[in-house]
Design an enzyme around this catalytic site. Sequence first.
Site, PDB file in Angstrom:
ATOM      1  N   SER A  53       8.929   1.614  16.890  1.00 46.98           N
ATOM      2  CA  SER A  53       9.670   2.869  17.022  1.00 46.98           C
ATOM      3  C   SER A  53      10.840   2.681  17.978  1.00 46.98           C
ATOM      4  CB  SER A  53       8.709   3.909  17.593  1.00 46.98           C
ATOM      5  OG  SER A  53       9.417   5.009  18.090  1.00 46.98           O
TER       6      SER A  53
ATOM      7  N   TYR B 201       1.801   6.631  23.984  1.00 48.59           N
ATOM      8  CA  TYR B 201       2.055   6.273  22.573  1.00 48.59           C
ATOM      9  C   TYR B 201       3.122   5.178  22.500  1.00 48.59           C
ATOM     10  CZ  TYR B 201       4.521   6.421  18.153  1.00 48.59           C
ATOM     11  OH  TYR B 201       5.164   6.040  17.000  1.00 48.59           O
TER      12      TYR B 201
ATOM     13  N   LYS C  93       3.264   0.899  21.295  1.00 50.73           N
ATOM     14  CA  LYS C  93       4.245   0.211  20.427  1.00 50.73           C
ATOM     15  C   LYS C  93       4.808  -1.003  21.159  1.00 50.73           C
ATOM     16  CE  LYS C  93       3.908   2.883  16.904  1.00 50.73           C
ATOM     17  NZ  LYS C  93       3.133   2.379  15.777  1.00 50.73           N
TER      18      LYS C  93
HETATM   19  P1  NAD Z   1       0.778   9.245   9.804  1.00 52.75           P
HETATM   20  O1  NAD Z   1      -0.135   9.780  10.854  1.00 52.75           O
HETATM   21  O2  NAD Z   1       1.213  10.148   8.715  1.00 52.75           O
HETATM   22  O3  NAD Z   1       0.128   7.941   9.139  1.00 52.75           O
HETATM   23  C1  NAD Z   1      -0.702   7.057   9.868  1.00 52.75           C
HETATM   24  C2  NAD Z   1      -1.976   6.838   9.044  1.00 52.75           C
HETATM   25  O4  NAD Z   1      -2.833   5.933   9.762  1.00 52.75           O
HETATM   26  C3  NAD Z   1      -2.772   8.119   8.817  1.00 52.75           C
HETATM   27  O5  NAD Z   1      -2.988   8.282   7.425  1.00 52.75           O
HETATM   28  C4  NAD Z   1      -4.080   7.902   9.584  1.00 52.75           C
HETATM   29  O6  NAD Z   1      -5.169   8.500   8.915  1.00 52.75           O
HETATM   30  C5  NAD Z   1      -4.181   6.382   9.613  1.00 52.75           C
HETATM   31  N1  NAD Z   1      -4.936   5.807  10.739  1.00 52.75           N
HETATM   32  C6  NAD Z   1      -4.782   6.062  12.071  1.00 52.75           C
HETATM   33  N2  NAD Z   1      -5.663   5.330  12.781  1.00 52.75           N
HETATM   34  C7  NAD Z   1      -6.370   4.581  11.890  1.00 52.75           C
HETATM   35  C8  NAD Z   1      -7.433   3.635  12.004  1.00 52.75           C
HETATM   36  N3  NAD Z   1      -7.953   3.310  13.192  1.00 52.75           N
HETATM   37  N4  NAD Z   1      -7.935   3.070  10.890  1.00 52.75           N
HETATM   38  C9  NAD Z   1      -7.428   3.402   9.664  1.00 52.75           C
HETATM   39  N5  NAD Z   1      -6.436   4.292   9.481  1.00 52.75           N
HETATM   40  C10 NAD Z   1      -5.918   4.873  10.583  1.00 52.75           C
HETATM   41  O7  NAD Z   1       2.047   8.628  10.562  1.00 52.75           O
HETATM   42  P2  NAD Z   1       3.464   8.157   9.983  1.00 52.75           P
HETATM   43  O8  NAD Z   1       4.490   9.138  10.424  1.00 52.75           O
HETATM   44  O9  NAD Z   1       3.343   7.806   8.566  1.00 52.75           O
HETATM   45  O10 NAD Z   1       3.677   6.850  10.875  1.00 52.75           O
HETATM   46  C11 NAD Z   1       3.316   5.569  10.401  1.00 52.75           C
HETATM   47  C12 NAD Z   1       3.547   4.558  11.521  1.00 52.75           C
HETATM   48  O11 NAD Z   1       4.920   4.615  11.911  1.00 52.75           O
HETATM   49  C13 NAD Z   1       2.739   4.840  12.785  1.00 52.75           C
HETATM   50  O12 NAD Z   1       2.324   3.619  13.342  1.00 52.75           O
HETATM   51  C14 NAD Z   1       3.744   5.527  13.698  1.00 52.75           C
HETATM   52  O13 NAD Z   1       3.442   5.340  15.052  1.00 52.75           O
HETATM   53  C15 NAD Z   1       5.039   4.823  13.305  1.00 52.75           C
HETATM   54  N6  NAD Z   1       6.254   5.616  13.588  1.00 52.75           N
HETATM   55  C16 NAD Z   1       6.329   6.893  13.114  1.00 52.75           C
HETATM   56  C17 NAD Z   1       7.459   7.665  13.410  1.00 52.75           C
HETATM   57  C18 NAD Z   1       7.566   9.097  12.934  1.00 52.75           C
HETATM   58  O14 NAD Z   1       8.362   9.846  13.507  1.00 52.75           O
HETATM   59  N7  NAD Z   1       6.812   9.513  11.912  1.00 52.75           N
HETATM   60  C19 NAD Z   1       8.510   7.127  14.177  1.00 52.75           C
HETATM   61  C20 NAD Z   1       8.396   5.808  14.624  1.00 52.75           C
HETATM   62  C21 NAD Z   1       7.249   5.066  14.323  1.00 52.75           C
HETATM   63  N1  UFG Z   2      13.448  19.535  19.323  1.00 54.16           N
HETATM   64  C1  UFG Z   2      13.646  20.873  19.586  1.00 54.16           C
HETATM   65  N2  UFG Z   2      12.639  21.740  19.280  1.00 54.16           N
HETATM   66  C2  UFG Z   2      11.462  21.345  18.715  1.00 54.16           C
HETATM   67  C3  UFG Z   2      11.281  19.961  18.452  1.00 54.16           C
HETATM   68  C4  UFG Z   2      12.297  19.084  18.784  1.00 54.16           C
HETATM   69  O1  UFG Z   2      14.696  21.259  20.082  1.00 54.16           O
HETATM   70  O2  UFG Z   2      10.585  22.183  18.471  1.00 54.16           O
HETATM   71  C5  UFG Z   2      14.543  18.560  19.618  1.00 54.16           C
HETATM   72  C6  UFG Z   2      14.170  17.521  20.654  1.00 54.16           C
HETATM   73  O3  UFG Z   2      14.407  17.978  21.960  1.00 54.16           O
HETATM   74  C7  UFG Z   2      15.065  16.343  20.233  1.00 54.16           C
HETATM   75  C8  UFG Z   2      15.172  16.494  18.708  1.00 54.16           C
HETATM   76  O4  UFG Z   2      14.830  17.857  18.434  1.00 54.16           O
HETATM   77  O5  UFG Z   2      16.350  16.484  20.780  1.00 54.16           O
HETATM   78  C9  UFG Z   2      14.228  15.586  17.948  1.00 54.16           C
HETATM   79  O6  UFG Z   2      12.895  15.755  18.418  1.00 54.16           O
HETATM   80  P1  UFG Z   2      11.634  15.172  17.627  1.00 54.16           P
HETATM   81  O7  UFG Z   2      10.414  15.606  18.384  1.00 54.16           O
HETATM   82  O8  UFG Z   2      11.709  15.514  16.193  1.00 54.16           O
HETATM   83  O9  UFG Z   2      11.839  13.593  17.728  1.00 54.16           O
HETATM   84  P2  UFG Z   2      11.951  12.637  18.993  1.00 54.16           P
HETATM   85  O10 UFG Z   2      13.285  11.954  18.925  1.00 54.16           O
HETATM   86  O11 UFG Z   2      11.613  13.325  20.246  1.00 54.16           O
HETATM   87  O12 UFG Z   2      10.774  11.586  18.732  1.00 54.16           O
HETATM   88  C10 UFG Z   2      10.483  11.062  17.434  1.00 54.16           C
HETATM   89  C11 UFG Z   2       8.996  10.715  17.362  1.00 54.16           C
HETATM   90  C12 UFG Z   2       8.683   9.587  18.298  1.00 54.16           C
HETATM   91  C13 UFG Z   2       9.569   8.425  18.002  1.00 54.16           C
HETATM   92  C14 UFG Z   2      11.025   8.827  18.072  1.00 54.16           C
HETATM   93  C15 UFG Z   2      11.939   7.694  17.670  1.00 54.16           C
HETATM   94  O13 UFG Z   2       8.205  11.845  17.702  1.00 54.16           O
HETATM   95  O14 UFG Z   2       7.367   9.184  18.119  1.00 54.16           O
HETATM   96  O15 UFG Z   2      11.259   9.930  17.190  1.00 54.16           O
HETATM   97  O16 UFG Z   2      11.513   7.129  16.495  1.00 54.16           O
HETATM   98  F1  UFG Z   2       9.335   7.449  18.883  1.00 54.16           F
END
Ligand code: NAD
Ligand code: UFG
Length: 343
Positions: free
Chosen positions: A124, A149, A153
Amino acid sequence: MAILVTGGTGYIGSHTVVALIEAGQEVVIVDNLSNSKIEVVKRIEQITGVLPRFYQIDLLEKEQMRKVFQSESIDAVIHFAGLKAVGESVTMPLKYFRNNLDSTLTLLELMEEYHVNHFVFSSSATVYGKPKRVPIAEEFPIGEVSNPYGRTKYFIEKMIQDYCLGNPHFNACILRYFNPLGAHQSGLIGEEPDGIPNNLMPYITQVAIGKLSHLKVFGNDYQTPDGTGVRDYIHVLDLANGHVLALKKIQSNPGLVIYNLGTGKGYSVFDIIKTFEAVNKVKIPYTINPRRPGDIDECYADTTKAKKELDFVAMYTLEDMCRDSWNFQKTNFKITDSSHDAK
Ligand code: NAD
Ligand code: UFG
């Protein structure tokens, strides 16, 4: 040979499974369904015409995972599984360390045992912490993260780096995602957060559908053009395609490679509200609230390296992301969900 996708019923995983199947790959999914639903497997079949093999297993259960490696002919692993709620990780850090670190360790040990040498990991942009400047390039320092979290990563990236040093046959691609939005155009798969969403877009779509009363904008005094936080929002379909390209890249045995997956463009919270309203013809009431602890002013990717080495370029626009997020919300809204309004 099959691609093992952990977390393949989750938000990014399910879109990537679709992209892999469409690229002609055979896919095996492992997910414990802690944050996703079994219906997703059927929906993947509806979209692609192919039912991927699915194992409901917790990655912490090594013996059960070993059976998957024994019975499937796995060539590569894409590791999405993990817990991702930033706020929860602050109150329950051990849960995050146990789940995210242990699951990765188990996977790497089994990959070594079964001589599987291709690995893609979901990292991330959070690993960059507060960057000195934008756009953020891959060689910027990492590790100054503001929550457990993000720390998982960072630790996992280091774990992979050390393992690659010790095993010269191992090829790993670390992908640092910026902010994924949107959903598959069919409306069949998308992001379904439990309870009140933490992230901006799911919050906006729940305001739009009337489940939540208004958006709370977290701060309008940032060092940005309109004062609200700026992020690099990328369509989940672009991210999914990035994984298909990453898989191709590691087949050429590069050792360890690291790429940002973003668009290179920054949009503010007000940009998102305005675009969402214009594209979907829905009003998003909002209030200005104090800053959220840990938030930074601006975060967007330098996409040069991913373009040059992966041939990755994001195709979808912010309009597409707003339209597809709203389409998914409308298609999947359940009346019974309207019980938890946070006014
Ligand atoms: P998500 O929660 O939708 O998907 C993750 C999946 O992993 C879920 O289906 C959950 O059931 C499964 N899981 C969790 N722990 C497990 C375990 N111990 N064994 C088996 N399955 C397990 O999340 P996502 O948004 O699809 O994110 C996917 C990956 O990308 C994650 O590692 C997350 O940290 C990373 N990521 C997500 C974002 C974002 O904003 N969505 C940003 C940066 C990185
Ligand atoms: N925001 C609001 N109101 C809300 C939610 C968010 O104003 O209710 C604003 C935040 O302050 C920020 C922007 O919208 O300026 C985006 O916020 P998000 O929570 O959607 O995303 P972040 O950038 O904070 O974080 C996300 C994921 C993290 C990841 C990161 C970069 O939650 O896990 O993107 O990938 F690490």
